[in-house]
Design a protein around this motif. Structure first.
Motif, mmCIF file in Angstrom:
data_model
loop_
_atom_site.group_PDB
_atom_site.id
_atom_site.type_symbol
_atom_site.label_atom_id
_atom_site.label_comp_id
_atom_site.label_asym_id
_atom_site.label_seq_id
_atom_site.Cartn_x
_atom_site.Cartn_y
_atom_site.Cartn_z
ATOM 1 N N GLY A 94 50.435 -13.985 -12.890
ATOM 2 C CA GLY A 94 49.527 -13.681 -11.536
ATOM 3 C C GLY A 94 47.936 -13.440 -12.352
ATOM 4 N N ALA A 95 47.656 -13.290 -13.889
ATOM 5 C CA ALA A 95 46.501 -13.345 -14.225
ATOM 6 C C ALA A 95 45.994 -14.565 -14.313
ATOM 7 N N PHE A 96 46.880 -15.742 -13.948
ATOM 8 C CA PHE A 96 46.384 -17.295 -13.972
ATOM 9 C C PHE A 96 45.173 -17.103 -12.880
ATOM 10 N N THR A 97 46.064 -17.064 -11.711
ATOM 11 C CA THR A 97 45.300 -17.078 -10.249
ATOM 12 C C THR A 97 43.953 -16.073 -10.481
ATOM 13 N N PHE A 98 44.269 -14.896 -11.595
ATOM 14 C CA PHE A 98 42.998 -14.104 -11.528
ATOM 15 C C PHE A 98 41.880 -14.540 -11.443
ATOM 16 N N VAL A 99 42.030 -15.283 -13.388
ATOM 17 C CA VAL A 99 40.627 -16.079 -13.888
ATOM 18 C C VAL A 99 40.260 -17.486 -12.919
ATOM 19 N N LEU A 100 41.622 -17.703 -13.090
ATOM 20 C CA LEU A 100 40.894 -19.592 -12.009
ATOM 21 C C LEU A 100 40.070 -19.401 -11.035
ATOM 22 N N SER A 101 40.535 -18.572 -10.089
ATOM 23 C CA SER A 101 39.653 -17.422 -8.612
ATOM 24 C C SER A 101 38.338 -16.900 -8.940
ATOM 25 N N ALA A 102 37.883 -16.831 -10.143
ATOM 26 C CA ALA A 102 36.684 -16.106 -10.654
ATOM 27 C C ALA A 102 35.806 -17.270 -10.750
ATOM 28 N N ILE A 103 35.876 -18.143 -11.742
ATOM 29 C CA ILE A 103 35.524 -19.111 -11.858
ATOM 30 C C ILE A 103 35.057 -20.213 -10.690
ATOM 31 N N LYS A 104 33.489 -20.264 -11.074
ATOM 32 C CA LYS A 104 33.294 -21.511 -9.885
ATOM 33 C C LYS A 104 32.584 -22.931 -10.379
ATOM 34 N N LEU A 105 33.323 -23.804 -10.773
ATOM 35 C CA LEU A 105 33.160 -25.527 -11.118
ATOM 36 C C LEU A 105 32.299 -26.007 -10.389
ATOM 37 N N PRO A 106 31.609 -26.802 -11.418
ATOM 38 C CA PRO A 106 30.493 -28.068 -10.544
ATOM 39 C C PRO A 106 31.626 -29.665 -10.305
ATOM 40 N N SER A 107 31.104 -29.996 -9.273
ATOM 41 C CA SER A 107 31.745 -31.029 -9.144
ATOM 42 C C SER A 107 31.299 -31.872 -8.821
ATOM 43 N N ILE A 108 31.438 -33.061 -8.959
ATOM 44 C CA ILE A 108 30.873 -34.556 -8.730
ATOM 45 C C ILE A 108 30.397 -34.295 -7.039
ATOM 46 N N THR A 109 30.542 -33.592 -6.560
ATOM 47 C CA THR A 109 29.385 -34.155 -5.435
ATOM 48 C C THR A 109 28.958 -33.102 -4.910
ATOM 49 N N GLY A 110 28.404 -32.587 -6.338
ATOM 50 C CA GLY A 110 27.084 -31.424 -6.121
ATOM 51 C C GLY A 110 26.924 -30.436 -5.451
ATOM 52 N N SER A 111 28.289 -30.148 -4.884
ATOM 53 C CA SER A 111 28.861 -27.899 -4.434
ATOM 54 C C SER A 111 29.482 -27.980 -5.959
ATOM 55 N N SER A 112 30.087 -26.932 -5.176
ATOM 56 C CA SER A 112 30.663 -26.281 -6.491
ATOM 57 C C SER A 112 31.534 -25.592 -6.235
ATOM 58 N N SER A 113 33.132 -25.100 -6.439
ATOM 59 C CA SER A 113 34.236 -24.699 -5.994
ATOM 60 C C SER A 113 35.223 -23.961 -6.899
ATOM 61 N N HIS A 114 36.010 -23.124 -6.997
ATOM 62 C CA HIS A 114 36.860 -22.098 -7.475
ATOM 63 C C HIS A 114 37.922 -22.694 -7.137
ATOM 64 N N PRO A 115 38.952 -23.434 -8.560
ATOM 65 C CA PRO A 115 40.610 -23.074 -8.395
ATOM 66 C C PRO A 115 41.165 -22.599 -8.132
ATOM 67 N N THR A 116 42.545 -21.975 -7.492
ATOM 68 C CA THR A 116 43.084 -21.526 -7.340
ATOM 69 C C THR A 116 44.327 -21.180 -8.353
ATOM 70 N N GLY A 117 44.841 -22.362 -8.925
ATOM 71 C CA GLY A 117 46.197 -20.896 -9.785
ATOM 72 C C GLY A 117 47.648 -20.876 -9.990
ATOM 73 N N THR A 118 47.030 -21.163 -8.458
ATOM 74 C CA THR A 118 48.666 -20.221 -7.598
ATOM 75 C C THR A 118 50.173 -21.584 -7.910
ATOM 76 N N GLY A 119 50.306 -22.321 -8.025
ATOM 77 C CA GLY A 119 50.593 -23.394 -8.449
ATOM 78 C C GLY A 119 51.940 -23.425 -9.217
ATOM 79 N N LEU A 120 51.215 -21.876 -10.926
ATOM 80 C CA LEU A 120 51.682 -22.152 -11.952
ATOM 81 C C LEU A 120 53.400 -20.873 -11.293
ATOM 82 N N GLY A 121 52.835 -19.783 -10.208
ATOM 83 C CA GLY A 121 53.681 -18.840 -10.772
ATOM 84 C C GLY A 121 54.093 -19.615 -9.232
ATOM 85 N N ALA A 122 54.263 -20.010 -8.720
ATOM 86 C CA ALA A 122 54.879 -20.732 -7.602
ATOM 87 C C ALA A 122 56.006 -21.649 -7.868
#
Lengths: 238, 123
Positions: free
Chosen positions: A49-77
């Motif tokens: 749960g904590a992993f998803t909590f952190v990752l979805s709070a952080i917006k990261l820049p991408s080479i396309t010139g916009s930013s977005s956030h990861p989801t982190g849901t794969g770990l618990g799955a």
């Protein structure tokens, strides 16, 4: 992947809520069952749960010139199977909808469906595929994390295209537009998320071996210096 | 040693992945994809009116980033706590095993010493 509050027409909002609800309820029961039957799982559940909590709070820049956030849901799955993430992912979305005006209550169903249902299941499917075809744990984790992330954003794009089809080109045209916003930006993020998952699992393999063996992520290998005296029970070993 | 190297390389790869776009900066603002999608709807589906407002909106971008930081801190804190506990448990286990092995060795040495001290019984 957060569809903003009010940006899905009522019919879609209600439809996605009805679609996501059984998964979330089932996920809640899965979490309760896991904690009741294996109290020692609580720590790793917290980590997922904590992993998803952190990752979805952080917006990261991408080479396309916009930013977005990861989801982190794969770990618990990977650790606990996808149903558990249906609850944990929805809790994160609810937190963001209520406190951050990010996503929303009317779009919670649709967002939960993409991030807490489709993402974890897609990631888990790929993980199983990699493991079954002889891939190791870490390649499997990398694929699971990356695919869970990407699948979530592709789902969001399709949800939006369905709700807001293009006047001229209809659903397909709108899907192309929304995918061009979400999907390409997400590729480097998905790779980064995969690498983070590998980093975390390298720690868990060393320090949480008993849990990983019980959850079936690692095969049971009696460590020579850990098993007291391996007594071969007659006929017990197959 | 090799293990640490792999860890360091993984961390570097993650940093590089997200630092590269900033270094190659083409004057982009790095707008969030979520808000881009919202703009897209406003452009293409101009007749659409959002029919529900957020129950609570952070008053300023400072408050908003603070709340995001709080979310990350909560997650990071819990994650760190779990990893710390697991690591501590592993260390404690190892110490117990080492102590056990040392006790066993001491016991064996004591026994051989005893056997050496008592003369073997004559047949």
């Amino acid at each position: 992947m957060h569809i903003a509050e009010g940006f899905l027409p009522p019919a879609h909002a209600i439809g996605w809520t009805i679609a996501a609800a059984p998964f979330v309820v089932h996920g809640a029961r899965a979490v309760v069952k896991e904690v009741r039957e294996n109290p020692e799982s609580t720590l790793l559940l917290g980590a997922a749960g904590a992993f998803t909590f952190v990752l979805s709070a952080i917006k990261l820049p991408s080479i396309t010139g916009s930013s977005s956030h990861p989801t982190g849901t794969g770990l618990g799955a990977v650790l606990f199977r996808p149903p558990v993430m249906a609850l944990l992912g929805t809790v994160v979305l609810l937190f963001q909808a209520l406190l951050l005006a990010h996503g929303g209550l009317t779009t919670l169903g649709a967002n939960a469906f993409s991030m807490a249902v489709v993402g974890p299941w897609a990631g888990y499917a790929v993980y199983r595929l990699v493991r079954r075809s002889g891939g190791g744990l870490l390649p499997g984790v990398f694929a699971a994390m990356a695919v869970a992330d990407l699948a979530t954003y592709v789902t969001t794009a399709l949800q939006l295209a369905w709700a807001h089809p293009d006047a001229a080109s209809g659903f397909a045209g709108a899907a192309a537009k929304f995918l061009s916003v979400f999907a390409f930006t997400q590729v480097p993020l998905a790779i980064g998320e995969g690498l983070l998952g590998v980093l975390l699992f390298r720690v868990l393999v060393v320090n949480a071996r008993p849990e990983l063996e019980r959850l079936g992520v690692l095969r049971r290998t009696p460590e020579p210096d850990q098993a007291p005296v391996p007594e071969p029970t007659p006929g017990g070993e197959r | 040693m090799r293990r640490h190297l792999v860890t360091a390389l993984l961390v570097l790869a993650v940093i590089a992945l997200f630092a590269t776009p900033l270094l190659l900066d083409g004057g982009s603002e790095y707008a969030g994809t979520d808000s881009q999608a919202t703009e897209l709807i406003e452009d293409s589906d101009a007749g659409y009116e959002p029919w529900f407002e957020s129950v609570f909106s952070p008053g300023s971008s400072e408050i908003e980033s603070g709340l995001f930081a709080m979310q990350a801190a909560l997650g990071g804190g819990v994650l760190g706590y779990v990893l710390g506990r697991l690591k501590g448990r592993r260390t404690a286990e190892r110490q117990r095993q080492t102590a056990k092995r040392q006790r066993r060795t001491a016991e064996r040495q004591r026994r051989t010493a005893e056997e050496a001290a008592t003369p073997p019984a004559a047949p």
